[in-house]
Each structure stands twice: as C-alpha cells, then as structure tokens.
Design a protein around this motif. Structure first.
Motif, PDB file in Angstrom:
ATOM      1  N   UNK A 112       0.859  -1.186   0.000  1.00  9.94           N
ATOM      2  CA  UNK A 112       0.000   0.000   0.000  1.00  9.94           C
ATOM      3  C   UNK A 112       0.893   1.233   0.000  1.00  9.94           C
ATOM      4  N   UNK A 113       0.607   2.174  -0.864  1.00  9.09           N
ATOM      5  CA  UNK A 113       1.450   3.363  -1.002  1.00  9.09           C
ATOM      6  C   UNK A 113       1.508   4.152   0.301  1.00  9.09           C
ATOM      7  N   UNK A 114       2.719   4.393   0.784  1.00  6.99           N
ATOM      8  CA  UNK A 114       2.930   5.193   1.981  1.00  6.99           C
ATOM      9  C   UNK A 114       3.893   6.337   1.691  1.00  6.99           C
ATOM     10  N   UNK A 115       4.172   6.587   0.433  1.00  8.97           N
ATOM     11  CA  UNK A 115       5.058   7.672   0.015  1.00  8.97           C
ATOM     12  C   UNK A 115       4.551   8.257  -1.297  1.00  8.97           C
ATOM     13  N   UNK A 116       5.102   9.413  -1.651  1.00  8.53           N
ATOM     14  CA  UNK A 116       4.859   9.992  -2.969  1.00  8.53           C
ATOM     15  C   UNK A 116       3.436  10.460  -3.217  1.00  8.53           C
ATOM     16  N   UNK A 117       3.165  10.783  -4.474  1.00 10.59           N
ATOM     17  CA  UNK A 117       1.862  11.304  -4.879  1.00 10.59           C
ATOM     18  C   UNK A 117       0.743  10.317  -4.585  1.00 10.59           C
ATOM     19  N   UNK A 118       1.015   9.018  -4.738  1.00 10.04           N
ATOM     20  CA  UNK A 118      -0.016   8.018  -4.469  1.00 10.04           C
ATOM     21  C   UNK A 118      -0.513   8.109  -3.032  1.00 10.04           C
ATOM     22  N   UNK A 119       0.432   8.306  -2.099  1.00 10.76           N
ATOM     23  CA  UNK A 119      -0.003   8.448  -0.711  1.00 10.76           C
ATOM     24  C   UNK A 119      -0.741   9.767  -0.504  1.00 10.76           C
ATOM     25  N   UNK A 120      -0.240  10.859  -1.068  1.00 13.15           N
ATOM     26  CA  UNK A 120      -0.887  12.167  -0.916  1.00 13.15           C
ATOM     27  C   UNK A 120      -2.344  12.089  -1.372  1.00 13.15           C
TER      28      UNK A 120
ATOM     29  N   UNK B  22       2.315  22.228  12.397  1.00 10.08           N
ATOM     30  CA  UNK B  22       1.931  21.642  11.117  1.00 10.08           C
ATOM     31  C   UNK B  22       3.099  20.861  10.516  1.00 10.08           C
ATOM     32  N   UNK B  23       2.764  19.759   9.853  1.00  7.90           N
ATOM     33  CA  UNK B  23       3.757  18.958   9.163  1.00  7.90           C
ATOM     34  C   UNK B  23       3.505  18.995   7.664  1.00  7.90           C
ATOM     35  N   UNK B  24       4.573  18.928   6.886  1.00 12.19           N
ATOM     36  CA  UNK B  24       4.472  19.069   5.430  1.00 12.19           C
ATOM     37  C   UNK B  24       5.138  17.890   4.719  1.00 12.19           C
ATOM     38  N   UNK B  25       4.703  17.690   3.486  1.00  9.84           N
ATOM     39  CA  UNK B  25       5.191  16.576   2.679  1.00  9.84           C
ATOM     40  C   UNK B  25       5.644  17.125   1.329  1.00  9.84           C
TER      41      UNK B  25
ATOM     42  N   UNK C 293       4.210  10.957   6.330  1.00  5.46           N
ATOM     43  CA  UNK C 293       4.771  12.263   6.021  1.00  5.46           C
ATOM     44  C   UNK C 293       4.511  13.290   7.101  1.00  5.46           C
ATOM     45  N   UNK C 294       5.424  14.266   7.216  1.00  5.37           N
ATOM     46  CA  UNK C 294       5.170  15.440   8.030  1.00  5.37           C
ATOM     47  C   UNK C 294       5.764  15.469   9.407  1.00  5.37           C
TER      48      UNK C 294
ATOM     49  N   UNK D  12      16.647  11.051  29.787  1.00  4.21           N
ATOM     50  CA  UNK D  12      15.530  10.751  28.908  1.00  4.21           C
ATOM     51  C   UNK D  12      15.214  11.932  28.014  1.00  4.21           C
ATOM     52  N   UNK D  13      14.848  11.610  26.787  1.00  2.00           N
ATOM     53  CA  UNK D  13      14.498  12.625  25.802  1.00  2.00           C
ATOM     54  C   UNK D  13      13.228  12.198  25.073  1.00  2.00           C
ATOM     55  N   UNK D  14      12.287  13.120  24.912  1.00  2.00           N
ATOM     56  CA  UNK D  14      11.135  12.919  24.031  1.00  2.00           C
ATOM     57  C   UNK D  14      11.015  14.172  23.170  1.00  2.00           C
ATOM     58  N   UNK D  15      10.681  13.991  21.908  1.00  2.00           N
ATOM     59  CA  UNK D  15      10.666  15.131  21.002  1.00  2.00           C
ATOM     60  C   UNK D  15       9.806  14.853  19.779  1.00  2.00           C
ATOM     61  N   UNK D  16       9.481  15.920  19.079  1.00  2.00           N
ATOM     62  CA  UNK D  16       8.793  15.828  17.794  1.00  2.00           C
ATOM     63  C   UNK D  16       9.440  16.808  16.825  1.00  2.00           C
ATOM     64  N   UNK D  17       9.669  16.353  15.617  1.00  2.00           N
ATOM     65  CA  UNK D  17      10.212  17.208  14.566  1.00  2.00           C
ATOM     66  C   UNK D  17       9.222  17.220  13.406  1.00  2.00           C
ATOM     67  N   UNK D  18       9.099  18.351  12.739  1.00  2.77           N
ATOM     68  CA  UNK D  18       8.185  18.465  11.605  1.00  2.77           C
ATOM     69  C   UNK D  18       8.955  18.805  10.343  1.00  2.77           C
ATOM     70  N   UNK D  19       8.514  18.185   9.246  1.00  2.00           N
ATOM     71  CA  UNK D  19       9.088  18.489   7.941  1.00  2.00           C
ATOM     72  C   UNK D  19       8.511  19.797   7.421  1.00  2.00           C
ATOM     73  N   UNK D  20       9.305  20.494   6.589  1.00  2.00           N
ATOM     74  CA  UNK D  20       8.850  21.735   5.981  1.00  2.00           C
ATOM     75  C   UNK D  20       8.902  21.647   4.471  1.00  2.00           C
TER      76      UNK D  20
END
Length: 398
Positions: A165-173, A256-259, A348-349, A363-371
């Motif tokens: 199942x597509x989980x990347x690229x335009x197919x996933x979008x 917000x996260x971006x793809x 994505x994101x 201990x470390x917990x974090x979140x990073x977002x793509x731009x």
C-alpha cells in the motif's frame, strides 16, 4: 560494525527508498517520574536549545523537545509552528507519533502475557485461526520482527523491492484520507510469501503490530482503543494521547507537518497535518505529546506497567537490529552507554523520538516536523540525530 552504524546504515536505505518524507525506523525510549511537573525552558541549558535549533538549521520546519536528566527537566522548541508564520512550535503540542505506537502495542500484549491470557511463545494462529497465519509464527516473533511476515506498506525479497500500500509519494498524498480496516491490512500481507522462514532472520514489518492489535481484540473481546485507554492511557493520566481510529484530525495545540513530493516531474509541498493513519493500525497511528511520552516510558521502564521478568524480556536485544519486544537497544559507544528507544513517523510530516538510558536517569522525548526545504532527509537527519544523541547522552562529547 557498531549498533549505531548498523542502525544509521539501515535508516539511510529506508529514507532513500521512501523519499524525503520518512522519519521512521528505530529510535525511542523514555523514563522519568510520572506526575512530576516539567520546568519551562532553562536559561542555563543553551546546549539543549542549540541541539533543537540544529534540526531547523538542517532544513526541518520545527522541533519541540523535552529532556530529563540529573540537572532536572527542560523543555524547548525552535523553528515555526506553521510555514509562513513566526510562532514557534508549542512545547505542549500534539503530534502523530508513528511507529512509537509499537511500544504501546507491545506493552498491551505483554500485559496479557502477564495475566496468562496469551503465551509469549504460543502460535499466533491459535488465537486467530480464521486468518491462516503460519503456525510457526509466535507472539514473540511479532514483537521482535522475526516472523517473516510481508510488510503491507512494501517489503524486500532477495534485494528486490515489492510494493505494498502506497505510503510515500503522490499516491499516498492522493489517498491519505482513506480508511483501512486492520484485518484488511493483515490479509493483504498474508497473501504474500514470507520474506524468510519464521524465527530465522529479522525484518521490520508493520504487519507484525497490526496483527498484534487483532490479537489484543480477539483475546480481550474489546477494541484496541478501549484496552489502550483502560490499561495504559487512563491509569497514567495520558489525556493528550489518542488512538485516532478513523479520524484524520490532530486535536489541540500542534505544529503543522508538510510533505514534499514529485508530481509529473515537478516538486510540490502539501500540508499533511491531517491524515488518516488507519494505514498503520497498531503499528504507527497514535497521537501524543512529549510530556505524555515521557510519562508512559517512565512508567514502563520503572516497572509500573509490566512485571520485572517481562520488562527484562522487552529490553533484551536480539537479531541484527538489536530489537527487543517493541523496543530497540542501542550501544552509543564509549562515554555514552546504552539507550533503549523507538522513534517513528507517519508517512509524512512528523517524526517522534523517545530515548532513554535503561535506568531512566537520562531521557528525551521530542517531535520534529518536515517543511518545504529541498533537503536530503537521510543525510540531514543522521547529522542532526548524531548531535542530539551526543548532547543528551554523551555530555556533548563526540
């Protein structure tokens, strides 16, 4: 080759295959004391703020991070909450945690083992006979990725990639709001040949944990969401942590996260803050915060969720990827020691991190977002993560 080098090499291969969106594969763990108040950004921890800023400088949109160590608690963020805006990511923001979900799922299964309702080395087929799972595959094999089950989002046979199942690229979008039933995902995987004979190798496969979700539901007679709330979320007060089910919403404060993907040879960027993660049911679909992840891992590593023998099994590394049961175990080398972890991301994101020394002292917990930056995430992720690990777990030493 060290565990670090092995994990980095594997992560690089995954990134290159999946494109600029992936932040998933391995890291997570956590510890601290549930209920302890978290301090605001400390002025005397510039090295932590710099480690967060390094992700933004590398081209990621933003990052929020929470650290607990012998000096106390620290929380901070850098970058932007949304492209085109000036506000930083909220330090109490919710985010899609992706494969960090697997540690929650593993904990549910091991609680059933502790209660005598599931046998760790019992065949999965004995609990779910209607699915036709290979009788050699045990519950333990699901949790340590040694089952050989095809990964329904795509897998490799003898060096050749077999799409799922597509989980990347335009197919996933184009398909990111589609709802998948867990049994549908598992049946798709079971229709494919095993990638290896059960118990003879190790291969990271989302199918293992979606099948574990079905196991939990079958044995308890309740939904995965109900059991997650009753056994983990409500007892620990994890009010910001959710199993979203069919909902694509990211409730509460969030970044917000971006793809970034190619469409007919043209690069495009889309806001993927909202996405239906039923695609990764039980394997990567949950929502949480850095504080909730810290509380969860603190309770887990502190023996509040599992009896000591099962917690020891969970943290015992096996195979070429040094995987325990829903956890990774990684030796960072001289001066740094060992950490337990499991990070993750949706397609994505977003990216999630939970990392800890086994005793929870760091201990470390974090979140990073793509731009929208045109970066090679494999390279930039590796550099930023290396710096982060050295700062938090190695006292800043290389």
């Amino acid at each position: 080759m060290t565990h670090t080098a092995k994990n980095t090499s594997r992560m690089t291969r995954v990134f290159r295959r999946m494109g600029v969106t992936a932040l998933a594969v391995t890291l997570l763990a956590g510890a601290a004391t549930p209920g302890v108040a978290t301090a605001e950004v400390s002025k005397d921890r510039p090295e932590l703020q710099q480690a967060v800023q390094a992700w933004v400088d590398a081209g990621f949109a933003g990052m929020q991070m929470r650290v607990h160590d012998q000096r106390g608690d620290w929380v901070g963020s850098a970058g932007v909450r949304k492209l085109g805006a000036a506000a930083k990511p909220p330090t109490n923001g919710r985010f899609w945690i992706g494969s960090t979900t697997k540690t929650f799922t593993a904990t549910l299964v091991l609680q059933l083992v502790a209660e005598g309702k599931v046998g760790l080395d019992a065949p999965v087929a004995g609990y779910l006979p209607e699915l036709g799972v290979d009788s050699r595959i045990t519950v333990r094999m699901l949790l340590q990725h040694t089952s050989g089950l095809f990964n329904y989002t795509g897998d490799v046979y003898d060096g050749k990639y077999e799409p799922g199942i597509a989980a990347v690229g335009k197919d996933w979008v184009d398909n990111r709001f589609h709802y998948y039933r867990p049994v549908e995902l598992v049946r798709l995987a079971l229709a494919k040949p095993l990638t290896f004979q059960p118990g003879t190798d190790q291969n990271y496969s989302n199918t293992n944990f979606t099948l574990a979700l079905l196991l939990v539901e079958k044995v308890t007679g309740h939904s995965y969401d109900e059991e997650m709330k009753r056994r983990i979320l409500w007892p620990l007060g994890l009010w910001a942590t959710k199993v979203p089910g069919t909902s694509p919403q990211l409730p509460g404060p969030h970044a917000h996260g971006y793809f970034r993907y190619q469409d007919a040879g043209e690069w495009k960027v889309v806001d993927v803050t909202h996405q239906n993660l039923s695609l990764l049911a039980g394997a990567g679909d949950m929502i949480s915060t850095t504080e909730d992840l810290r509380t969860f891992f603190s309770a887990l590593l502190g023996g509040k969720l599992l009896p000591a023998p099962l917690l020891a099994e969970m943290r015992k590394p096996v195979g070429k990827f040094s995987l325990g049961l829903g956890l990774w175990v990684q030796d960072l080398g001289p001066g740094c020691g060992t950490i337990v972890h499991h990070n993750g991301s949706p397609p994505g994101g977003y990216g999630a991190f939970m990392m800890s020394t086994p005793d929870g002292s760091k201990m470390l917990t974090a979140s990073v977002t793509m731009g929208d930056a045109a970066i090679d995430p494999a390279t930039e992720y590796r550099k930023a993560l290396d710096g982060l690990l050295k700062t938090v777990f190695c006292g800043g030493q290389g």
